[in-house]
Structures are given as structure tokens and as C-alpha cells.
Scaffold this motif. Structure first.
Motif, PDB file in Angstrom:
ATOM      1  N   GLN A  21      -1.497   2.151 -13.121  1.00 58.15           N
ATOM      2  CA  GLN A  21      -0.978   2.506 -11.809  1.00 58.15           C
ATOM      3  C   GLN A  21      -2.113   2.806 -10.837  1.00 58.15           C
ATOM      4  O   GLN A  21      -2.046   2.458  -9.654  1.00 58.15           O
ATOM      5  N   ALA A  22      -3.169   3.435 -11.323  1.00 61.49           N
ATOM      6  CA  ALA A  22      -4.314   3.707 -10.466  1.00 61.49           C
ATOM      7  C   ALA A  22      -4.991   2.414 -10.032  1.00 61.49           C
ATOM      8  O   ALA A  22      -5.405   2.267  -8.879  1.00 61.49           O
ATOM      9  N   LYS A  72      -2.929   0.790  -7.366  1.00 63.02           N
ATOM     10  CA  LYS A  72      -3.099   1.470  -6.079  1.00 63.02           C
ATOM     11  C   LYS A  72      -4.371   1.002  -5.391  1.00 63.02           C
ATOM     12  O   LYS A  72      -4.359   0.647  -4.201  1.00 63.02           O
ATOM     13  N   CYS A  73      -5.474   0.973  -6.133  1.00 59.88           N
ATOM     14  CA  CYS A  73      -6.740   0.541  -5.538  1.00 59.88           C
ATOM     15  C   CYS A  73      -6.673  -0.915  -5.097  1.00 59.88           C
ATOM     16  O   CYS A  73      -7.188  -1.279  -4.040  1.00 59.88           O
ATOM     17  N   TRP A 101       0.834  -1.204   0.000  1.00 59.75           N
ATOM     18  CA  TRP A 101       0.000   0.000   0.000  1.00 59.75           C
ATOM     19  C   TRP A 101       0.867   1.252   0.000  1.00 59.75           C
ATOM     20  O   TRP A 101       0.637   2.194  -0.761  1.00 59.75           O
ATOM     21  N   SER A 140      -7.316   6.602   4.194  1.00 60.79           N
ATOM     22  CA  SER A 140      -7.467   6.533   2.744  1.00 60.79           C
ATOM     23  C   SER A 140      -8.447   7.568   2.211  1.00 60.79           C
ATOM     24  O   SER A 140      -8.544   7.768   1.001  1.00 60.79           O
ATOM     25  N   HIS A 199       3.821   1.509  -1.115  1.00 63.96           N
ATOM     26  CA  HIS A 199       4.512   1.553  -2.405  1.00 63.96           C
ATOM     27  C   HIS A 199       3.664   2.264  -3.460  1.00 63.96           C
ATOM     28  O   HIS A 199       4.193   2.960  -4.327  1.00 63.96           O
ATOM     29  N   HIS A 200       2.343   2.106  -3.398  1.00 67.24           N
ATOM     30  CA  HIS A 200       1.468   2.667  -4.424  1.00 67.24           C
ATOM     31  C   HIS A 200       0.752   3.940  -3.984  1.00 67.24           C
ATOM     32  O   HIS A 200       0.054   4.555  -4.798  1.00 67.24           O
ATOM     33  N   ARG A 201       0.897   4.350  -2.742  1.00 67.94           N
ATOM     34  CA  ARG A 201       0.155   5.516  -2.243  1.00 67.94           C
ATOM     35  C   ARG A 201       0.497   6.807  -2.961  1.00 67.94           C
ATOM     36  O   ARG A 201      -0.308   7.730  -2.998  1.00 67.94           O
ATOM     37  N   ARG A 202       1.659   6.870  -3.550  1.00 67.21           N
ATOM     38  CA  ARG A 202       2.056   8.110  -4.221  1.00 67.21           C
ATOM     39  C   ARG A 202       1.174   8.426  -5.429  1.00 67.21           C
ATOM     40  O   ARG A 202       1.117   9.560  -5.898  1.00 67.21           O
ATOM     41  N   VAL A 203       0.478   7.429  -5.952  1.00 66.72           N
ATOM     42  CA  VAL A 203      -0.429   7.655  -7.078  1.00 66.72           C
ATOM     43  C   VAL A 203      -1.605   8.502  -6.598  1.00 66.72           C
ATOM     44  O   VAL A 203      -2.148   8.249  -5.531  1.00 66.72           O
TER      45      VAL A 203
END
Length: 246
Positions: free
Chosen positions: A63-64, A67-68, A47, A94, A49-53
Motif C-alpha cells: 500500500q505504501a 501511494k508513492c 492520488w 505532499s 485514493h491512496h493518500r490515506r496511507v
């Protein structure tokens, strides 16, 4: 060595959502699935790792989606291990503060995934409360979020026994996926896979056969007969349409 595991997982450039998530939940050396506190921590790392999106409407769609999916994986894991306080903190984290429609547009994909986690955990009534509250804002979101919102609504309604109400949401999800991603896209097949099951449940057997048969044919051709999703579709057809496979 969680840092080492997370670093290895982050290097994996798998191009599918399922494959990317697997890199964070299965050991690359011995291929055993992570469990317990290690799985929770790895899902937290995924999570982060992908939160920057930011929002799906303003970034690369894949990428979105990742993230989800990372948020869904962590939320589902926390619920499955009864870490309810941690789930609640994640839920608040979130969300974007405020009730302005623009904020709500950014918040909905996350809340959509949190509702999906509740569905996965067998808590569909709670999920339905979240999804019903989000409904007025859905049209502000991107196609992927709208499609999966309708998918989650149909699943939650089915799970609480409101079967007849599920089909319009499922049909809406399929229509959005078809127009936005194409008639044979993975997103479209995901939505049709759910729609076929719901059609079978409500007794529209011929439509269910056509829908699930299409999903199976495309997945067999594109992914191969031995792929996990192809086999899953075959199992679903045998379960929901036994007369077709007899």
C-alpha cells in the motif's frame, strides 16, 4: 463520467504497481489510454485514493508503494502537460511541515517521488537539488524508500553527465533491495535493471552482461517470455550490449 471511471478503477484489485496504475489511465471498455485533462483528473483521483496511507514504515508495504507511485504518476502527468503551478502545489501538499527528523522521515518518500517526476520530465538538475537536500535523512526511512532514493540519485547523476558518480548509488540500491526483499524479488530486479544499464554506460561490460542477463532470466522464468517487462529487458540488452545479441 469521471466519477464512474474512478469508481471502476478503485474496484480493480490488481496486485502489481504497474497494473494498478493502468486501471486509472486506460479505459476498461475500449482500452484506449486517457489523455489531456481526463488523464490529469484520473491521476488526481488515484492520488486521493491512496493518500490515506501514512508512512511506509508503519503500514503494509504494498500500500505504501502504491501511494508513492500514485504521487509519482500525478506529478509526472502535471509536468508533462506543463501544469507547473499545479505541480508546485502538489509538491507543497505532499510534504509534512517542519524540519524535525521524524517529520522529515515521513516527508522523504513524497519528495523522493517528486524528484523522480522531474527526472521523468527531463529536469534532472532540479531533481538532483531535491535529492541532495534529502540525503542526510535517507537512513531514517524504510528499505523501499532508501532503495529507490539511491536509484533516483544514480539516474539524476547520469542524466547530468556525472556518470562515474552513479555506480555507488546503484550498488547501494541493489544491496538494500537484496537484503530487504530477497534476491529474486521484483524490487531487487528493478534495481538490478537500472544497475545493469549504468554499468554498461561506464564501460563495465562484463558486469553489465551478468546483471542484465540475471534480470532477463528471472523475468522470463517468473513472468514469461511475452510479458512487457521481459520484452523491455530484452530491448535494453540489445541497446546497451549489442555485441552480446549480435
Amino acid at each position: 463520467h469521471v466519477d464512474c471511471l474512478a469508481e471502476m478503477a478503485a474496484r480493480d484489485k490488481c496486485m502489481t504497481v504497474e497494473g494498478a496504475a493502468r486501471s486509472w489511465s486506460v479505459c476498461a471498455v475500449c482500452h484506449q489510454e486517457f489523455t489531456g485533462p481526463l488523464l490529469i483528473e484520473m491521476m488526481r483521483r488515484l492520488w486521493r485514493h491512496h493518500r490515506r496511507v501514512t508512512t511506509p514504515s508503519s503500514v503494509d508495504t504494498r500500500q505504501a508503494v502504491l501511494k508513492c507511485q500514485a504521487l509519482l504518476n500525478l506529478a509526472t502527468t502535471l509536468i508533462s502537460f506543463e501544469e507547473f503551478d499545479a505541480y508546485e502545489r502538489l509538491y507543497e501538499e505532499s510534504r509534512v511541515a517542519g524540519d524535525d527528523p521524524l517529520h522529515r522521515r515521513d516527508t522523504l518518500p513524497a519528495e523522493n517521488m517528486m524528484a523522480a517526476a522531474l527526472i521523468n520530465a527531463g529536469r534532472s538538475r532540479e531533481a538532483l537539488e531535491i535529492l541532495t537536500r534529502l540525503r542526510p535523512t535517507v537512513e531514517l526511512c524504510d528499505a523501499w524508500t532508501r532503495a529507490f532514493y539511491n536509484n533516483h540519485m544514480s539516474s539524476a547523476l547520469a542524466n547530468v553527465g556525472r556518470i562515474e558518480e552513479t555506480v555507488p548509488f546503484s550498488e547501494a540500491a541493489v544491496a538494500i533491495a537484496r537484503s530487504s526483499f530477497g534476491p529474486q524479488s521484483p524490487e531487487m530486479l528493478d534495481q538490478q535493471y537500472v544497475q545493469g544499464q549504468l554499468l554498461a554506460i561506464v564501460g563495465r561490460v562484463e558486469e553489465a552482461e551478468e546483471t542484465l542477463g540475471h534480470v532477463l532470466a528471472v523475468r522470463t522464468r517468473v513472468l514469461g517470455p511475452d510479458h512487457e517487462l521481459t520484452r523491455k529487458t530484452q530491448d535494453t540488452i540489445r541497446y546497451f550490449l549489442p555485441a552480446r545479441t549480435a
